[in-house]
Design an enzyme around this catalytic site. Structure first.
Site, short mmCIF file in Angstrom:
data_model
loop_
_atom_site.label_atom_id
_atom_site.label_comp_id
_atom_site.label_asym_id
_atom_site.label_seq_id
_atom_site.Cartn_x
_atom_site.Cartn_y
_atom_site.Cartn_z
N CYS A 46 -24.60 4.74 -13.01
CA CYS A 46 -23.27 5.60 -13.09
C CYS A 46 -23.85 6.94 -13.33
O CYS A 46 -24.33 7.11 -14.63
CB CYS A 46 -22.23 5.11 -13.94
SG CYS A 46 -20.77 6.32 -13.78
N CYS A 103 -12.69 1.97 -14.63
CA CYS A 103 -12.84 3.31 -14.46
C CYS A 103 -11.63 4.09 -14.46
O CYS A 103 -11.32 4.76 -13.37
CB CYS A 103 -13.80 3.35 -13.27
SG CYS A 103 -14.69 4.85 -12.98
N CYS A 153 -16.37 2.17 -19.99
CA CYS A 153 -17.62 2.09 -19.51
C CYS A 153 -18.63 0.89 -20.08
O CYS A 153 -19.21 0.29 -19.36
CB CYS A 153 -18.33 3.39 -19.80
SG CYS A 153 -17.67 4.82 -18.97
N GLU A 202 0.75 -1.18 -0.02
CA GLU A 202 -0.09 0.14 0.12
C GLU A 202 0.72 1.22 -0.06
O GLU A 202 0.44 2.20 -0.44
CB GLU A 202 -0.97 -0.06 1.18
CG GLU A 202 -1.99 -0.82 1.01
CD GLU A 202 -2.80 -0.59 -0.03
OE1 GLU A 202 -3.46 0.55 -0.26
OE2 GLU A 202 -3.39 -1.62 -0.72
#
Length: 345
Positions: free
Chosen positions: A206, A190, A197, A35
C-alpha cells in the site's frame, strides 16, 4: 490472477461479510435495490429499509405496479429521495421493456433511471454472475490508497485512472467474491477515518501506508462554506386533528414527497391564510427553529403552528393538498424533518 484479487479472496473467505440480507437469495433485483439504497448511506442504516422494501415489493413488477406515494412512504427517513423515484420509474421500464427482469447488459442497465456504471457493474457481477468492474466510494478509497492516486476522485482524469485500475484488478474468475471483498475491505478495514492498516491484507504493497498518507488519500474535494436558506413551514391543524400537507414538485429536494406548505416568511404565510379564507381560531404560534443540512446548503426551518376551525372549501384533498390524519395508516412519503415535526403538532 491480478495482485489485489490474490490477497483479497482468501481474506474475504475468512473475514468478509457473508450474511447481509441482499446476499441471501441473491438475484439481480435484490442486488439493484441494495445498491441504490447503499449510495451515500451506511449498511446498518440500509438493512431495515431493505428488508421492509423487498418484503413489500419482492420484484420489479410489484414495485412498478405500486403508486409512487407508497414507495416514498417506505423510503421515508432514508434520504436522497430521487433514488426512490428512479427505482419506481426504472421498475416500470423493466416491466414494459424487459418482461420484469433486469437486463444482463451493461448499456441497457445504464440506460435505466438512477443506474450508473458502478451500480450496473454490481448488478451484473453480484446478480447475473457476469464479470464487470465497479467503482463505488469504498473501492475508490482502496485503489487510491493502494496505488497512490492523487486528486479528487470526482475529477475526470482521476476517475478515468481509477476505472482503469478497477478493470485491471477485477479477475476473470471469482468475480463476485472479489467485488464483495474489495467493497468489504473499504467498509470495514480501509475506512475513511482510522483505517485498520494492521488488519489489511493489502498492507505490504500500500502506497498510502508506506508514505503515511492514509488521511490524505483519497484527496478530498475542496469545499466552500455552505449557504443557508430560510423557510417557514405552516403547521395547520383543523379541529378534527387533521394536518394540512402539500405535495412538493416532482423534481428537486424532497421531490414528490408530502410536506407542510412552505413560505419565505411569516408575513407571506399570513397573507396566504387570508387569501384562502382559512379561519384561524387562535394566534399563530412560532415553534423553535430547526436546521436540516443537505450536501450543498443548510435549510433553516421555522415552524409556525395554527389551528383552523374547519376544512375551508378552498382546501380539499386533491393531488396538491392532503388533510393528513396521524395514526390512521395513510401511506405517504415524507421527508425526515416533516415526520419529526408531525410528532410535535
Amino acid at each position: 490472477m491480478p495482485e489485489l484479487a490474490i490477497a483479497l479472496l482468501p481474506w474475504f473467505k475468512r473475514y468478509g461479510r457473508h450474511d447481509l440480507p441482499w446476499q441471501q437469495n441473491a438475484n439481480p433485483y435484490r442486488v439493484w435495490v441494495s445498491e441504490i439504497m447503499l449510495q451515500q448511506t451506511q449498511v446498518k442504516t440500509v438493512i431495515p429499509y431493505f428488508l421492509r422494501f423487498v418484503e413489500r415489493f419482492p420484484d420489479a413488477r410489484a414495485l412498478a405496479e405500486t403508486p409512487l406515494d407508497q414507495v416514498l412512504h417506505l423510503w421515508t427517513g432514508l434520504g436522497y429521495y430521487a433514488r426512490a423515484r428512479n427505482l419506481h420509474r426504472a421498475a416500470q421500464i423493466i416491466v414494459w421493456d424487459f418482461d420484469g427482469q433486469l437486463p444482463a447488459d451493461l448499456n441497457a442497465l445504464m440506460a435505466l433511471p438512477g443506474i450508473g456504471r458502478s451500480t450496473a457493474g454490481a448488478i451484473l457481477t453480484l446478480g447475473h454472475g457476469r464479470r464487470a468492474p465497479i467503482l463505488d466510494g469504498n473501492v475508490k478509497r482502496v485503489l487510491a490508497r493502494f496505488y497512490g492516486i492523487y486528486g479528487w476522485p470526482g475529477r475526470g482524469e482521476v476517475e478515468r485512472r481509477l476505472w482503469e485500475l478497477a478493470e485491471q484488478e477485477t479477475p476473470q474468475q471469482e468475480t463476485a467474491a472479489y467485488t464483495q471483498a474489495i467493497m468489504d475491505l473499504g467498509a470495514t478495514v480501509c475506512t475513511r477515518s482510522r483505517p485498520r492498516c494492521a488488519d489489511c491484507p493489502l498492507a505490504s504493497g500500500c502506497h498510502a501506508l508506506r508514505h503515511g498518507e492514509q488521511q490524505q488519500l483519497p484527496t478530498g474535494k475542496t469545499r466552500n462554506s455552505l449557504p443557508v436558506r430560510k423557510v417557514v413551514f405552516a403547521l395547520l391543524q383543523n379541529e378534527q386533528g387533521e394536518i394540512l400537507l402539500e405535495k412538493r414538485p416532482p423534481a428537486g429536494i424532497w421531490g414528490g414527497l408530502w410536506s407542510f406548505p412552505e413560505y419565505r416568511s411569516g408575513t407571506e404565510l399570513a397573507d396566504w391564510l387570508e387569501t384562502r379564507a382559512l379561519l384561524v381560531s387562535e394566534a399563530l404560534t412560532t415553534l423553535p427553529q430547526i436546521r436540516h443540512s443537505f450536501s450543498h446548503y443548510h435549510l433553516d426551518i421555522t415552524p409556525v403552528k395554527a389551528v383552523i376551525r374547519d376544512k375551508a372549501d378552498t382546501i380539499r384533498d386533491n393531488e396538491t393538498y392532503l388533510w393528513y390524519a396521524p395514526g390512521h395508516g395513510q401511506e405517504i412519503g415524507m421527508a425526515a424533518p416533516v415526520k419529526a415535526l408531525l410528532k410535535q403538532v
